[in-house]
Write a protein that holds these residues in place. Structure first.
Motif, PDB file in Angstrom:
ATOM      1  N   ARG B  63       0.977  -1.114   0.079  1.00  8.39           N
ATOM      2  CA  ARG B  63       0.089   0.041  -0.024  1.00  8.39           C
ATOM      3  C   ARG B  63       0.933   1.207   0.101  1.00  8.39           C
ATOM      4  N   GLN B  64       0.484   2.238  -0.649  1.00 10.57           N
ATOM      5  CA  GLN B  64       1.029   3.588  -0.563  1.00 10.57           C
ATOM      6  C   GLN B  64       0.801   4.349   0.607  1.00 10.57           C
ATOM      7  N   ASP B  65      -0.201   4.078   1.404  1.00 14.58           N
ATOM      8  CA  ASP B  65      -0.646   4.817   2.306  1.00 14.58           C
ATOM      9  C   ASP B  65      -0.834   6.297   2.035  1.00 14.58           C
ATOM     10  N   CYS B  66      -1.295   6.657   0.771  1.00 11.33           N
ATOM     11  CA  CYS B  66      -1.534   7.910   0.168  1.00 11.33           C
ATOM     12  C   CYS B  66      -2.460   7.945  -0.757  1.00 11.33           C
ATOM     13  N   ILE B  67      -3.504   8.673  -0.588  1.00  9.02           N
ATOM     14  CA  ILE B  67      -4.477   8.797  -1.521  1.00  9.02           C
ATOM     15  C   ILE B  67      -4.508  10.023  -2.357  1.00  9.02           C
ATOM     16  N   ALA B  68      -5.079   9.957  -3.599  1.00  7.97           N
ATOM     17  CA  ALA B  68      -5.171  11.113  -4.448  1.00  7.97           C
ATOM     18  C   ALA B  68      -6.354  12.204  -4.186  1.00  7.97           C
ATOM     19  N   VAL B  69      -6.424  13.159  -3.678  1.00  3.34           N
ATOM     20  CA  VAL B  69      -7.597  14.118  -3.577  1.00  3.34           C
ATOM     21  C   VAL B  69      -7.627  15.252  -4.622  1.00  3.34           C
ATOM     22  N   PHE B  70      -8.638  14.907  -5.552  1.00  2.00           N
ATOM     23  CA  PHE B  70      -8.958  15.981  -6.641  1.00  2.00           C
ATOM     24  C   PHE B  70     -10.265  16.640  -6.408  1.00  2.00           C
ATOM     25  N   LEU B  71      -9.869  17.992  -6.378  1.00  6.24           N
ATOM     26  CA  LEU B  71     -10.881  18.977  -5.908  1.00  6.24           C
ATOM     27  C   LEU B  71     -11.331  19.857  -7.306  1.00  6.24           C
ATOM     28  N   SER B  72     -12.417  19.972  -7.629  1.00  4.18           N
ATOM     29  CA  SER B  72     -12.942  20.724  -8.603  1.00  4.18           C
ATOM     30  C   SER B  72     -13.137  22.089  -7.971  1.00  4.18           C
ATOM     31  N   ARG B  73     -12.448  23.329  -8.531  1.00  3.36           N
ATOM     32  CA  ARG B  73     -12.627  24.534  -8.190  1.00  3.36           C
ATOM     33  C   ARG B  73     -13.880  25.280  -8.577  1.00  3.36           C
ATOM     34  N   HIS B  74     -14.462  24.590  -9.615  1.00  4.01           N
ATOM     35  CA  HIS B  74     -15.779  25.269 -10.295  1.00  4.01           C
ATOM     36  C   HIS B  74     -16.497  26.000  -9.231  1.00  4.01           C
ATOM     37  N   GLY B  75     -16.751  27.174  -9.403  1.00  7.81           N
ATOM     38  CA  GLY B  75     -17.834  27.987  -8.763  1.00  7.81           C
ATOM     39  C   GLY B  75     -17.693  27.813  -7.046  1.00  7.81           C
ATOM     40  N   THR B  76     -16.485  27.796  -6.513  1.00 10.09           N
ATOM     41  CA  THR B  76     -16.196  27.469  -5.156  1.00 10.09           C
ATOM     42  C   THR B  76     -15.494  28.558  -4.428  1.00 10.09           C
ATOM     43  N   GLU B  77     -14.983  29.717  -5.393  1.00  9.00           N
ATOM     44  CA  GLU B  77     -14.125  30.604  -4.861  1.00  9.00           C
ATOM     45  C   GLU B  77     -15.173  31.516  -3.592  1.00  9.00           C
ATOM     46  N   VAL B 127      -8.694   7.167  -4.826  1.00  8.45           N
ATOM     47  CA  VAL B 127      -9.015   8.571  -5.249  1.00  8.45           C
ATOM     48  C   VAL B 127     -10.057   9.115  -4.736  1.00  8.45           C
ATOM     49  N   LEU B 128     -10.199  10.432  -3.879  1.00  6.29           N
ATOM     50  CA  LEU B 128     -11.108  10.852  -3.351  1.00  6.29           C
ATOM     51  C   LEU B 128     -11.608  12.219  -4.117  1.00  6.29           C
ATOM     52  N   PHE B 129     -12.720  12.295  -4.502  1.00  4.64           N
ATOM     53  CA  PHE B 129     -13.104  13.566  -5.184  1.00  4.64           C
ATOM     54  C   PHE B 129     -13.860  14.592  -4.304  1.00  4.64           C
ATOM     55  N   GLY B 130     -13.855  16.013  -4.697  1.00  6.27           N
ATOM     56  CA  GLY B 130     -14.485  16.796  -4.028  1.00  6.27           C
ATOM     57  C   GLY B 130     -14.769  18.244  -4.938  1.00  6.27           C
ATOM     58  N   GLY B 131     -15.472  19.027  -4.134  1.00  3.09           N
ATOM     59  CA  GLY B 131     -15.701  20.442  -4.800  1.00  3.09           C
ATOM     60  C   GLY B 131     -17.034  20.056  -5.641  1.00  3.09           C
ATOM     61  N   MET B 132     -17.314  21.027  -6.526  1.00  4.98           N
ATOM     62  CA  MET B 132     -18.238  20.795  -7.454  1.00  4.98           C
ATOM     63  C   MET B 132     -18.166  20.742  -8.847  1.00  4.98           C
ATOM     64  N   PRO B 133     -18.389  19.464  -9.228  1.00  8.33           N
ATOM     65  CA  PRO B 133     -17.711  19.116 -10.765  1.00  8.33           C
ATOM     66  C   PRO B 133     -18.944  19.676 -11.471  1.00  8.33           C
ATOM     67  N   TYR B 134     -18.674  19.946 -12.678  1.00 10.49           N
ATOM     68  CA  TYR B 134     -19.609  20.488 -13.720  1.00 10.49           C
ATOM     69  C   TYR B 134     -19.421  19.740 -15.027  1.00 10.49           C
ATOM     70  N   PHE B 135     -18.840  18.519 -14.999  1.00 10.72           N
ATOM     71  CA  PHE B 135     -18.951  17.904 -16.286  1.00 10.72           C
ATOM     72  C   PHE B 135     -18.848  16.528 -15.521  1.00 10.72           C
ATOM     73  N   ASP B 136     -19.435  15.447 -16.657  1.00  8.47           N
ATOM     74  CA  ASP B 136     -19.543  14.050 -16.029  1.00  8.47           C
ATOM     75  C   ASP B 136     -18.094  13.285 -15.916  1.00  8.47           C
ATOM     76  N   LEU B 137     -18.231  13.045 -14.625  1.00 18.51           N
ATOM     77  CA  LEU B 137     -16.943  12.443 -14.053  1.00 18.51           C
ATOM     78  C   LEU B 137     -17.036  10.990 -14.461  1.00 18.51           C
ATOM     79  N   ALA B 138     -18.433  10.314 -14.901  1.00 17.64           N
ATOM     80  CA  ALA B 138     -18.329   8.845 -14.966  1.00 17.64           C
ATOM     81  C   ALA B 138     -17.250   8.110 -15.727  1.00 17.64           C
ATOM     82  N   PRO B 139     -17.014   8.601 -16.841  1.00 15.14           N
ATOM     83  CA  PRO B 139     -15.759   8.129 -17.712  1.00 15.14           C
ATOM     84  C   PRO B 139     -14.675   8.075 -17.086  1.00 15.14           C
ATOM     85  N   ALA B 140     -14.255   8.903 -16.227  1.00 17.54           N
ATOM     86  CA  ALA B 140     -13.077   9.080 -15.565  1.00 17.54           C
ATOM     87  C   ALA B 140     -13.008   7.961 -14.443  1.00 17.54           C
ATOM     88  N   LEU B 141     -14.104   7.930 -13.633  1.00 23.41           N
ATOM     89  CA  LEU B 141     -14.435   6.996 -12.504  1.00 23.41           C
ATOM     90  C   LEU B 141     -14.324   5.445 -13.095  1.00 23.41           C
TER      91      LEU B 141
END
Lengths: 341, 341
Positions: B63-77, B127-141
């Motif tokens: 295990r890497q004991d590390c997770i990727a965290v991807f945050l969409s910044r769309h509309g969050t400022e 991988v953990l996702f957060g923020g506000m996605p505004y495109f379809d993430l299904a393909p990436a997932l």
DNA sequence: TTGTAGGCGTTATCAC
DNA sequence: GTGATAACGCCTACAA
């Protein structure tokens, strides 16, 4: 399912693991390869989506390829300070393929308990600090040095000798603010001054501010300097006095040490029937996102947090690599909006 | 200077590395130790500040004991959404001693280029996702699943089947908002509705909102629903119409889908001479920090971002451990302030 | 031009 | 009760 290893590629190519390693890393040492074999190896690696195992690489290099990032949240809610810091820092870290152990802290106790405990050479290569510290970090930094852990800070002012800092000139913050207000015709500004933390942030910003007005022949009298608390926000009493001064035309501008404070001042002025910016101009510091949402869009001095965080990562990297990087100092800039139109 | 290893402790205690490892980890397997020897080992480890080498441990565990965290910044400022997310996520990660590779992205291109490229089992465990996605993430997932990488999301609504989500009931957001306004005596609310993203966030919040008023015998007529753009912010035109409606007493409340929008509506109402909250109440969503800084402190529906982020990390951990965790759904709550007094 | 061997620090299996 | 040994995947000096 499990990741592709160098061994897998070596098998497929019918060569040894070492050759694959050398070809893929581009560091051939004393070896050489036939170009065609090299490209075949590269092609296979590409096709199978080879990514070197981070743990194995770290174990060999003795580096964790991970830095600890400790962020003080003191007085930062809503200012986007931390978000911008992280934006800059993560961009730089991602570029280098490094990971981070991120921790927030609110006070010294929390810092010692949660953060310092996680800072070990067996887990991270260095420590980066950001946010707004309001206690003396020097002892902690000394302790990190004792553990052989390099550190860097992204604070307005350096936190300790020998710890590189991606800072901003506090005098310059006051200077650019003053020059901006002068250029808008202000002659009788009022300045809100907080004691800030140990480095006397407030005093130095104020000094820069006053120096410019003094040189312009419009010195800022003491009765136009209002001391506020460490939270960078004026209380109701101060707000009332400011509004009163504005009504009797004793002031034509208010320079606040934070956008929070500026927003409150703006509200108080408007409520008192003072016209902004015609009668009184208002200027904050931080260029917070909510500046655009104020009743009248708030002008603000930006201290370039994003860029400084990226610079902080680079400073830390240098220190990790064994260098002794010098602190850097960013020049603030005014984001002009409605309140200083 | 360099970290203390198990070997160092073993030498000092005059025992083998394996014994030290077993004692310190508490996993003795089939072995046993004399209690006094065990405590001596522990004492030495403590005294020398032993911390297991993360890379070595990872290499062994796979295990890497590390997770990727991807945050969409769309509309969050400025909404503090990301800051709160990170607060919750890092707390949970620190508890488990895990690291993260954090990346922000603004759009799909940036996501594919910067984030997806960094997601490999050789670097992260999930991988953990957060923020506000505004495109379809299904393909990436789907692509992540193909790589054998577990994922979890912290979105309002699940992004894809089989990917656990720490969400919030969108209908409930509308419901608690409606109940709050009802309890304040409102009968003719106006609702700002954005198309939101694919999951029809706006529609469902609106549905919950209308259902409550309908049941209370005060259905929300279509002419009191104003469509706004995906940015969750009403334009000047919409603001003017809202102010006009308020002036002729056609509405007694405005429910906005974001605090940014609510702040703008509030400003427009006040500028038009409408009294808030006496004449019209204003309610936003997100409980942003700047709510307390508005001309009149803004009431807002909180979606518990911090807690949901922590929950998201736990969901991901479960998935990494081989489980198939189910999505969870948080209940929103109203933070009542000046605009709905 | 290619391959072998050994080490990084930890853990788990198995032998003593 | 305790210790020797191998394995995780990568890298590199050195041998062939």
């Amino acid at each position: 399912m499990s990741s592709v290893r160098i061994l897998d590629i070596a098998s497929e190519a019918g060569v040894s693991r070492s050759l694959v390693s050398k070809v893929l890393s581009g560091r051939m040492g004393t070896s050489t390869v036939r170009p065609e074999l090299a490209s075949r190896i590269r092609k296979i690696a590409q096709a199978r989506g080879f990514v070197p195992n981070a743990a194995a690489r770290s174990l060999h290099s003795g580096r964790q390829d991970c830095i600890a990032v400790f962020l003080s949240r003191h007085g930062t809610e809503g200012s986007a300070l931390l978000e911008r810091f992280l934006d800059g820092a993560t961009r730089e870290l991602a570029r280098a393929g490094k990971r981070m152990g991120l921790q927030f802290f609110h006070d010294e106790a929390e810092f010692r308990r949660d953060c310092l405990a996680a800072a070990s050479r067996a887990r991270v290569d260095g420590v980066l600090f950001g946010g707004m510290p309001y206690f003396d970090l020097a002892p902690a930094l000394a302790e990190l040095a004792e553990r052989g852990l390099p550190a860097a800070t992204v604070f307005g002012d350096p936190a300790a000798e020998g710890v590189p800092n991606a800072g901003v000139s506090q005098e310059a913050v006051g200077e650019v603010a003053a020059k901006h207000l002068l250029s808008r015709g202000c002659r009788r500004p009022l300045a809100l001054s907080s004691p800030g933390f140990s480095a006397k942030v407030g005093e130095r910003r104020l000094a820069g501010f006053r120096a410019v007005f003094e040189k312009a022949g419009a010195p800022v009298a003491d009765d136009r300097v209002v001391a506020i608390s460490r939270t960078y926000v004026p209380n109701a009493d101060a707000l009332a006095r400011i509004a009163a001064a504005a009504k009797r035309r004793a002031i034509d501008a208010v320079f606040c040490e934070s956008d929070r404070g500026a927003a409150l001042v703006l509200n108080a002025l408007l409520e008192a029937g003072v016209r902004v910016p015609e009668q009184v101009k208002v200027l904050g510091v931080d260029d917070s996102p909510f500046c655009t949402l104020a009743a009248i869009p708030l002008s603000s001095v930006s201290t370039h947090e994003t860029e400084r965080a990226a610079a902080g990562v680079r400073l830390l990297d240098e220190a990790i690599a064994g260098g002794a990087p010098a602190s850097i100092l960013a020049r603030p800039a005014v984001a002009a909006r409605g309140t200083t139109r």
